[in-house]
Enzyme design. Structure first.
Site, short mmCIF file in Angstrom:
data_model
loop_
_atom_site.label_atom_id
_atom_site.label_comp_id
_atom_site.label_asym_id
_atom_site.label_seq_id
_atom_site.Cartn_x
_atom_site.Cartn_y
_atom_site.Cartn_z
N ASP A 72 0.85 -1.19 0.00
CA ASP A 72 0.00 0.00 0.00
C ASP A 72 0.89 1.24 0.00
O ASP A 72 1.67 1.47 0.94
CB ASP A 72 -0.90 -0.02 1.24
CG ASP A 72 -2.01 1.02 1.17
OD1 ASP A 72 -2.05 1.79 0.20
OD2 ASP A 72 -2.84 1.04 2.10
N GLU A 101 -2.85 0.14 -4.19
CA GLU A 101 -2.62 -1.02 -3.33
C GLU A 101 -2.96 -2.31 -4.06
O GLU A 101 -3.80 -2.33 -4.97
CB GLU A 101 -3.43 -0.92 -2.03
CG GLU A 101 -4.92 -0.85 -2.22
CD GLU A 101 -5.68 -0.80 -0.90
OE1 GLU A 101 -5.29 -1.53 0.04
OE2 GLU A 101 -6.65 -0.03 -0.81
#
Length: 412
Positions: free
Chosen positions: A9, A100
């Site tokens: 992420d 992500e």
């Protein structure tokens, strides 16, 4: 079992990109947006500034806050480049947003080392090649890997030992769980549940009564790290949706009619672009106290015409307001279309139980669909703002650019 699933992420992605593009912004509190905060840097978050917050409130919390307009093409370019780094290590990558993705590295440890070593290499490459910070969680399940990446922020790496999963998980706040937003968190806090461990020990029946059978059962399973989901490398959206945060606006048609038409335009344009009309239309209305109410209708045949979708959504919203006569303020509206099908053209005379104006298969309905297709072609050539519905342009001020919204839309 081994901890082979990575969740990567990018940290404060939009704000980090702005600081990358303009070095003078590094180390300073910045926010992407204006009327509404679209994203905030960690320096701004330290003052309490958050995405979705009104710009005026953000400036009150952080007087030295710097607002920037946003470079949407760079967000897409750098997000794609970061996900490509994961793909250089394993073909089993499931992208879940622009910034992500999950990766299963079980089949490539003999080439690149342990999962922890692979995660470290990914982080170093993203930093060296793109200049962006990225946090990675490594665990045995998708849910736990995502939580681990949140614990790792900012710019860190957390590996969860399969022998100590519950020890790691149960002391964490419940809002780190997938699917626990502000409303659910408040409901859980109301029964004394603030950590994942407390959630795990809560009677499943009590959870189902509080949150509903599906949500209660799901959260109970995740609290014990029971998550059998595998990575979906060819993931396609099962629905198309859009939402608009309105602030605090009166619940009257001068507010919700243009807002719904704008949302329907965004959703229906995506459906037509992929020839994937849908049969179920769902609206969500959030009131001033953040309580949300949904209504839906399933049609006999799929639709993708903007005006038809807008009018069906309008009828559903009116039903919500009739059912809640004491609610006078709306803070958010959302439209979603599900049960998507694959159709190349328009089917005539669809028995939707609607008047002739709304039935896609009638002469008037077909004319609307043809007009939409003409609008699509103009926008493809000259851009989204080149043409649109006058009632939207005159009746709705958009605080969030459509280019920003498009970055969050999943592939149909």
């Amino acid at each position: 079992m081994e901890a082979n699933i990575l969740h990567a992420d990018l940290d404060a992605f939009y704000a980090s990109v702005e600081q990358l593009l303009d070095p003078a912004l590094r180390g300073k509190p910045i926010a992407v947006g204006g009327g509404v905060v679209l994203a905030a840097s960690y320096e701004a978050k330290a003052f309490g500034v958050r995405g979705g917050m009104p710009g005026r409130r953000a400036r009150e919390l952080c007087p030295q806050l710097i607002f920037v307009g946003g470079h949407f093409k760079d967000y897409q370019r750098l997000g794609d480049a970061a996900i490509k780094v994961l793909g250089d290590f394993t073909p089993v990558v499931e992208r879940i947003s622009i910034d992500e993705a999950f990766a299963d590295v079980a089949g490539c440890t003999h080439l690149f080392g342990s999962p922890a070593e692979i995660a470290g290499k990914i982080r170093r490459r993203v930093r060296a090649e793109l200049g962006l910070p990225i946090s990675v969680g490594v665990a045995r399940t998708k849910h736990l890997a995502k939580i681990a990446s949140q614990v790792a922020k900012p710019d860190g790496l957390v590996v969860v030992d399969p022998r100590h999963e519950l020890e790691f998980l149960h002391h964490l706040p419940v809002e780190l769980m997938w699917g626990v937003g502000p409303v659910t968190r408040e409901r859980l806090a109301g029964i004394g549940v603030n950590t994942i461990g407390e959630l795990a020990k809560t009677n499943s029946g009590a959870l189902e009564r509080l949150l509903g059978p599906a949500a209660g059962e799901k959260l109970n399973a995740l609290a014990w790290n029971r998550d059998p989901r595998k990575l979906e490398t060819q993931r396609r959206a099962r629905s198309a949706g859009a939402q608009s945060a309105l602030g605090r606006k009166p619940a009257d048609e001068q507010v919700f009619v243009p807002a719904l038409l704008h949302l329907a335009d965004r959703v229906a344009t995506r459906l037509r672009a992929k020839s994937r009309p849908g049969r179920t239309v769902t609206v969500r209305v959030r009131f001033a106290d953040l309580r949300s109410v949904t209504r839906s209708v399933t049609l006999d045949q799929p639709i993708s015409a903007t005006a038809v979708l807008a009018e069906i959504a309008e009828a559903l919203v009116r039903k919500v307001l009739i059912d809640h006569p004491h609610e006078k303020t709306i803070s958010l509206l959302a439209i979603a279309v599900s049960h998507l099908e694959q159709h190349a053209g328009l089917q005539l005379e669809l028995p939707l139980g609607l008047d002739d104006r709304r039935r896609p298969g009638t002469r008037k309905g077909a004319a609307r669909w043809i007009a939409d297709r003409a609008i699509d072609k103009i926008r493809d050539r000259f851009g989204w703002e080149a043409v649109g519905y006058a009632s939207v342009a005159l009746g709705l001020q958009r605080s969030v650019p459509d280019a920003f919204r498009e970055l969050a839309e999943k592939e149909l």
